[in-house]
Design a protein around this motif. Structure first.
Motif, short mmCIF file in Angstrom:
data_model
loop_
_atom_site.label_atom_id
_atom_site.label_comp_id
_atom_site.label_asym_id
_atom_site.label_seq_id
_atom_site.Cartn_x
_atom_site.Cartn_y
_atom_site.Cartn_z
N ALA A 1 -16.85 -10.21 8.50
CA ALA A 1 -18.04 -9.67 9.52
C ALA A 1 -17.19 -9.12 10.40
O ALA A 1 -16.14 -8.67 10.49
CB ALA A 1 -18.82 -11.01 10.16
N VAL A 2 -18.00 -8.80 11.62
CA VAL A 2 -17.53 -8.05 12.61
C VAL A 2 -16.54 -9.04 13.69
O VAL A 2 -17.32 -9.74 14.56
CB VAL A 2 -18.44 -7.27 13.41
CG1 VAL A 2 -17.89 -6.42 14.73
CG2 VAL A 2 -18.86 -6.33 12.42
N SER A 3 -15.55 -9.34 13.48
CA SER A 3 -14.81 -10.47 14.14
C SER A 3 -13.41 -10.06 14.73
O SER A 3 -13.14 -10.85 15.69
CB SER A 3 -14.32 -11.57 12.82
OG SER A 3 -13.22 -11.41 11.94
N GLY A 4 -12.89 -8.98 14.23
CA GLY A 4 -11.49 -8.68 14.56
C GLY A 4 -10.40 -9.52 14.36
O GLY A 4 -9.26 -9.35 14.89
N LEU A 5 -10.82 -10.62 13.52
CA LEU A 5 -9.57 -11.60 13.29
C LEU A 5 -8.64 -10.87 12.48
O LEU A 5 -7.31 -11.39 12.69
CB LEU A 5 -10.57 -12.48 12.53
CG LEU A 5 -11.36 -13.78 13.21
CD1 LEU A 5 -12.09 -14.48 12.34
CD2 LEU A 5 -10.45 -14.64 14.19
N GLY A 6 -8.75 -10.21 11.45
CA GLY A 6 -7.74 -9.51 10.83
C GLY A 6 -6.66 -8.76 11.75
O GLY A 6 -5.66 -8.71 11.67
#
Length: 520
Positions: free
Chosen positions: A503-508
């Motif tokens: 999803a749109v998380s920015g975690l990566g």
């Protein structure tokens, strides 16, 4: 010559989607020289807003559409100026011959009455409360670990107040875990769909991608709530791009990366600009926001196997919301996630047909009306006229079904979902659609193959491949950020290339940046 004329960057980021932008912003804020190369004409990747229909001033979130997993920590660290709005309703499930199932965002009398009308007792609501109460506890405990170095399975279990639920989700079929608490076919389906968003999986298989997808859909920010980005998804990546530029990162669009040459001391990145001129730039490190299969191609390696995407996306602009046969106010029914033909048995039947190579006779899908929560995406005239957006997301429609006849299969899939939605409407959906400047209906459909062509996502998989459990899978991963590749100076940032993403998380992007900053 590089865009700034300098000879070498500390980091070159391949891909200007949300993960690439987050990585660029963190690295630039730490004083690194950063160059972002984006293939498309603007940054944002799948998280963009577009005026899809000529002459209709409506900004649709063309691909991704809601936000849950973006951590507050990233928002605060980068000073992102964005607003995420709660929807008034969590979900409404249309049921033939009945009022349907309404689940409020914050449970009130209407939710209890709806469960009672559907099932004839309060037992199912009690099971729903138990199950989602346990998930809420898991979300509170698990969410903070997503922005920490990877824990071992034992360490993670020690952080959880309900480790048994985590163990069940990780080791048992998702269908069985849900059935432990929920008996109604309709209610079980509402829960199970969170394991199938963009994921083609058998709900009755242990350790299937469904369990992993489910985890990511219910733990976001410790609440699991899916919120509407005010201004559309482009407002999210626009804020990320502003943070990256503000910190000094250079963002270059219409820049197609063609090859990576990793070395012991860095890498050379080859790319072509908008007029086809071949360029090259040296970097101390490379952050790859593209899918793992794309990284393989860029480095000349044999592409690793990658799961296909499995979603049908239909964007629409309506002149008015359609009336429902159930009599439920459409402004209530469409305010959250509107489920159609997603009962547990229907999910199983659709999976079986798709796995056998057939477009499902009945395609499970859900619908969202973002403009009810965020009317700012509508132009002034469209708002006065009562226009609304409508986004349909179909399940169990893998890319393989579209390869022999991409256009014809997509057209038939749209025909089926429109007919299925019409079965619950008091007026035909097509009669409610707005028309564009050329007189065409405001309806745009995309199969996984269309997503692949537009966004360079192999197989049109919106997560760049099946998601991983957010925990170290091997002892050597413990304490790392889960972004390593075969090349020491190249780190992954995409959902499918990192251990934690989706999803749109920015975690990566966050993990990629933290990994590099920890080394320096």
């Amino acid at each position: 010559m590089t865009p700034s004329g300098q000879g070498r960057y500390d980091a070159v980021v391949v891909g200007g989607g949300h993960n690439g932008l987050v990585a660029a912003a963190y690295l630039a804020r730490a004083g690194w020289s950063v160059l972002v190369l984006e293939r498309r004409e603007r940054v944002g990747g799948a998280a963009v807003s577009e005026q899809v229909f000529p002459g209709v001033d409506v900004r649709l979130s063309a691909y991704s559409y809601l936000v849950s997993l973006l951590p507050d920590r990233i928002v605060a660290d980068l000073g992102l100026e964005l607003t995420l709005a709660d929807r008034a309703v969590a979900s409404y499930t249309a049921v033939s011959g009945g009022p349907g199932l309404l689940v409020e965002r914050d449970e009130g009398p209407a939710t209890a009455a709806s469960f009672r009308a559907l099932t004839g007792s309060d037992a199912e609501l009690a099971g729903w409360r138990r199950f989602y109460g346990r998930l809420a506890t898991l979300a509170e405990d698990l969410a903070p670990t997503l922005t920490e170095p990877l824990l071992s399975p034992g360490e993670l279990a020690g952080r959880l107040r309900d480790p048994q639920l985590w163990l069940d989700l990780a080791s048992r079929p998702l269908a069985d875990v849900v059935a432990d608490e929920l008996a109604s076919d309709v209610v079980r389906g509402v829960a199970l769909t969170d394991g199938l968003i963009g994921t083609f999986a058998d709900l009755h298989t242990a350790d299937s991608p469904a369990g992993r997808c489910f985890i990511y859909h219910v733990v976001g920010n410790g609440t699991g709530r899916w919120r509407v980005p005010v201004g559309g998804m482009g407002a999210v990546t626009g804020a990320m791009a502003a943070a990256a530029r503000g910190a000094g990162a250079e963002l270059v669009t219409r820049a197609t990366v063609t090859a990576l040459e990793p070395r012991a001391d860095g890498a050379t990145v080859h790319w072509t600009d908008d007029d086809g001129t071949e360029r090259a730039v040296d970097a101390g490190h490379v952050v790859v926001g593209a899918a793992p299969a794309v990284l393989d191609e860029l480095t000349g390696a044999s592409p690793r196997p990658s799961a296909d995407g499995a979603q049908l996306k239909v964007n629409m602009v309506l002149a008015r919301l359609p009336r429902l046969r159930s009599g439920v106010d459409p402004a209530t029914a469409f305010a959250g996630t509107f489920h159609v033909d997603e009962a547990a048995g229907q999910l199983d039947a659709a999976y079986a047909q798709a796995a056998a190579g057939r477009l499902p006779d009945v395609i499970p899908f859900e619908v969202y009306c973002h403009s009810l929560t965020d009317p700012s995406v509508l132009g002034p005239a469209e708002r006065v006229a009562g226009y609304q957006t409508l986004t349909l997301f179909g399940l169990h429609t893998p890319a393989a079904l579209f390869r022999d006849d991409p256009v014809g299969t997509r057209r038939e899939a749209v025909r089926r979902v429109v007919a299925q939605l019409d079965a619950h409407l008091a007026e035909p959906l097509l009669d409610c659609l707005a028309h564009d400047a050329g007189g065409e209906l405001c309806l745009q459909a995309a199969s996984p193959l269309d997503v692949e062509a537009s966004l360079a996502m192999p197989g049109g998989h919106i997560f760049h491949g099946d998601l991983a459990w957010p925990v170290a899978a091997m002892p050597e991963q413990v304490g790392t950020w889960g972004v390593a590749t075969a090349h020491p100076r190249v780190v992954a940032a995409s959902s499918g290339g990192t251990v934690r993403g989706g999803a749109v998380s920015g975690l990566g992007g966050y993990a990629a940046a933290r990994s590099l900053l920890d080394r320096s």
